[in-house]
Design a protein around this motif. Sequence first.
Motif, short mmCIF file in Angstrom:
data_model
loop_
_atom_site.label_atom_id
_atom_site.label_comp_id
_atom_site.label_asym_id
_atom_site.label_seq_id
_atom_site.Cartn_x
_atom_site.Cartn_y
_atom_site.Cartn_z
N MET A 153 -6.56 -6.09 11.77
CA MET A 153 -5.16 -5.71 11.81
C MET A 153 -4.31 -6.94 12.16
N LEU A 154 -3.35 -7.22 11.30
CA LEU A 154 -2.52 -8.41 11.46
C LEU A 154 -1.25 -8.12 12.25
N CYS A 155 -0.55 -7.05 11.92
CA CYS A 155 0.69 -6.72 12.62
C CYS A 155 0.99 -5.24 12.40
N THR A 156 2.03 -4.76 13.04
CA THR A 156 2.46 -3.37 12.90
C THR A 156 3.96 -3.35 12.63
N LEU A 157 4.37 -2.38 11.83
CA LEU A 157 5.78 -2.12 11.58
C LEU A 157 6.16 -0.88 12.39
N VAL A 158 6.95 -1.07 13.43
CA VAL A 158 7.27 0.00 14.37
C VAL A 158 8.72 0.44 14.17
N SER A 159 9.04 1.58 14.76
CA SER A 159 10.38 2.16 14.64
C SER A 159 11.17 1.91 15.91
N ARG A 160 12.39 1.47 15.72
CA ARG A 160 13.30 1.29 16.84
C ARG A 160 13.99 2.60 17.19
N LEU A 161 14.25 3.43 16.17
CA LEU A 161 14.98 4.67 16.35
C LEU A 161 14.16 5.83 15.82
N GLN A 162 14.01 6.90 16.59
CA GLN A 162 13.32 8.11 16.19
C GLN A 162 11.90 7.81 15.65
N PRO A 163 11.00 7.28 16.47
CA PRO A 163 9.63 7.03 15.98
C PRO A 163 8.90 8.33 15.66
N ASP A 164 8.19 8.32 14.55
CA ASP A 164 7.46 9.51 14.10
C ASP A 164 6.38 9.04 13.13
N TRP A 165 5.47 9.96 12.80
CA TRP A 165 4.43 9.64 11.83
C TRP A 165 5.06 9.29 10.49
N ILE A 166 4.56 8.22 9.86
CA ILE A 166 5.05 7.80 8.55
C ILE A 166 4.27 8.58 7.49
N SER A 167 5.00 9.32 6.67
CA SER A 167 4.34 10.17 5.67
C SER A 167 4.20 9.50 4.32
N ALA A 168 5.07 8.55 3.95
CA ALA A 168 4.97 7.87 2.66
C ALA A 168 5.70 6.54 2.75
N ILE A 169 5.18 5.52 2.04
CA ILE A 169 5.80 4.20 2.02
C ILE A 169 5.76 3.64 0.61
N HIS A 170 6.57 2.59 0.39
CA HIS A 170 6.54 1.82 -0.86
C HIS A 170 6.91 0.39 -0.52
N VAL A 171 6.15 -0.57 -1.06
CA VAL A 171 6.35 -1.98 -0.81
C VAL A 171 6.80 -2.64 -2.10
N LEU A 172 7.87 -3.44 -2.05
CA LEU A 172 8.38 -4.12 -3.24
C LEU A 172 9.04 -5.41 -2.82
N ARG A 173 9.22 -6.28 -3.81
CA ARG A 173 9.97 -7.53 -3.60
C ARG A 173 11.19 -7.48 -4.52
N PRO A 174 12.39 -7.33 -3.96
CA PRO A 174 13.60 -7.31 -4.79
C PRO A 174 13.82 -8.65 -5.49
N ALA A 175 14.58 -8.60 -6.57
CA ALA A 175 14.88 -9.81 -7.32
C ALA A 175 15.71 -10.76 -6.47
N LYS A 176 15.43 -12.06 -6.67
CA LYS A 176 16.16 -13.13 -5.99
C LYS A 176 15.95 -13.10 -4.48
N ARG A 177 14.77 -12.64 -4.05
CA ARG A 177 14.45 -12.66 -2.62
C ARG A 177 13.05 -13.22 -2.46
N THR A 178 12.80 -13.81 -1.29
CA THR A 178 11.51 -14.44 -1.02
C THR A 178 10.67 -13.65 -0.04
N ASP A 179 11.13 -12.49 0.38
CA ASP A 179 10.35 -11.65 1.29
C ASP A 179 10.23 -10.25 0.71
N GLU A 180 9.37 -9.46 1.34
CA GLU A 180 9.09 -8.10 0.87
C GLU A 180 9.91 -7.09 1.65
#
Length: 778
Positions: A153-180
């Motif tokens: 495990m490298l890192c975790t993405l946590v919630s600052r507001l209203q933490p709850d179980w994550i039911s679905a996610i999607h990862v993408l890289r928008p155009a003209k950006r260098t991060d995800e």
Amino acid sequence: MGSLAVPLVLWGRDAPTHDISCVLLTRDVKTLVTGSRDGQICIWDFDPPKLKMVPRVLLVGHTAPVLSLAQGSGSSSYKQTIVSAAENGEFCTWDLRDGRCLELVTSHNVHSSITPYNMQCGGRKDDQKSLVRLFCTGNYPEIQVYDAVTLQMLCTLVSRLQPDWISAIHVLRPAKRTDEVVLGVTQSGWVKVWTVSEKDVVSGSAIREHESKKIQASNACCLVCCSYNQRTVLLVTPTDWQIYDAGDFTQLAVYNINTPAGGDGVIGQCSRYSGGSFLTNETVIIWGDCGSGYIFKLLPNCVVGTKEFHKKQTAGENPVLIGICSPPTSTTLNTPPAWQFQTIPVHSGAEKLLVRGDCDGSVVLWRIMDLQQQQMKQLLAVTPVQPLKTKVTLHTSLHQEWAKVNPPPVGLLEHVLSQEGGSGEAGRVCATLFLGNQGRVACGREDGSILLLPATEAIMLHLLHTQHQQTDVAQSMILRGHHRRVTCLLYPHGESGGRYPPNQLVSGGADFAVVVWDLCTGVQQQRFVLQAGPVLQLMITPHTCSVRVQQCIVSLAADHSVALISLKEMRVVLLAAHHLCPITMVKWRPLHDFLMVATSDGSLHVWQMDTGHLDRVVTGVVAEEMLAACDELCGGSGGGAAGGLGAGGEGAQGGLANPAIHLLRGLRHRNIAAIRHAAQRGIQQVLGEQNNEQDIHDSCKMRCCPLMIQPLRTHSADPQSHVLFIDIEALIVQLLSDEYASMSPRALEEAELTNSSHYHRINLLTHPASPEAAKKIA
């Protein structure tokens, strides 16, 4: 150095049960991977031009249902790997070529969904490398990012507001950006956005969300961003599917599962949505538990580039159902199917494939074609719209592929079943035990009989072609004493030869009976009916117990009881009952004459073996410390769960405990004498291992049986298959030993086998098994 063991599986005539829970189609569209609710993973070879799919490898390693599958290697990687997550927290990496398990990690967090993503790292664009990262979600309020190679495990993405179980996610890289950008939705309906980079992932620190918003969607099962414009988002819940604007997450359209579809109204058969994806910029495909896929034409306000984009949905206006992926049969599915949609780039554009895995082990594939503008206008011109039917492109299953094999797969008892007139339900094998000392295999069957037959002869009938193959049928012995199926077998002499006679076999059955057999005559020596449930497992006692207990066996039954039976006196020594929960572990304290039984509710029952009474019941930290003390006393090789008992003992008996444990205790209590004694024992063990390593290795090879038969069952309703493990090194040693035993002294001298170095090695090989050959050499 480990020995080379070649495995060979005798499957039998019937295909194994494969209740598919998840599917994965690799990016090169050459391999399909299916995970089952029984813990097995099947790898299928897929040939798209010929529309042919053949099962190649069955991966057996998980002990719980497989929840999710993901491709762990990039498209340009030489080693193709997959990652699987099970219901009990097992996290594995598998090699697709040979089926080896490369990594295994067990955690308290159960990953119900794995999303692989190739993250770019490096400074300049020419120097960038692609690393596969696994974004995992489950029954925990965060997104965990793992390395696909090491499963660290490298890192975790946590919630600052209203933490709850994550039911679905999607990862993408928008155009003209260098991060995800990671989009996630919680079970309570909070949409969260994280911006991450490879540098943030490697840092190991927790990353908090940058934006969050509450929407009207709970228990979402799918979140997909449109790859054609990266502006619209599809969100699927069990009761509806919705379209959002990715910029501000404004709801553009919603389609409820109870909305009238028009036409023949077939969408009303679906009781629950389970996923979906974008087909084009203006069409989506939704699938559900009924086994069908539905293609919808989006409203103009959901299509990027139109004048109506981002306007509110007009009341009474809904997306139009324009296509249906019809299932191959109308049979009702017992469990929800597993789905995957994948777009494959080809020379002519893109090919869209929809894959479904069913509970009966069948795989269904649809090839979806895009509608041209003219076809779309003609379809929408008719009111009500009649959805187009997309027929099944490929439909296969394990049972269908099994029936195509010619000649059909054989089983270990194929010749016996053919003599009995076919493989009926009564002849189904329920328990198998290989008696290596006698070269026989015992098979307990559904009708309560136990079949004893020579293992080598039975295998030769199926695997080797001889002149007398039709007449050389292995002579078997049938033991009849159980009234219902045989659940477990035990050969005590094979586990500990010095304490038990070589002619005794013990069996347990679903008729609550434990039977002791004489292997020489086939006569039933004694029958015990002690417990009020089917016998689950039989085990021997540790060799460090008292003389009376050393000649006993242990019986675990479904009524949560443990019985201690003496094979010498043929009577019951102890019946430990009154356990309220299933037994998870059995351990020993021989010096105190204690039998310790741990149950699933966390309690530990301590029984006095000599008197047969319950000494105490402890829970919590005290129970854990007492179980850990048993492991220390037996030198770390102690008790197991219901699968095996600890060969435990006190450290004072025979010096079995690890010297490192005594060294730590001496340091803790500042005992100089104990520290000196532990150091001396450790040095003696190291020197002894260095001096005797080669001798032990050679002599163990001689005592090792070249053949081992292990039962294999993928489902409780299946007959047992068998795996043959052929130890090549032990086989060579045995062949050489037999050859030297038959050679005369002159032949040994001519072969130059009489010098000191050869003599020492040959003596090690031949002396334990053939004293006559040792005399000839001497």
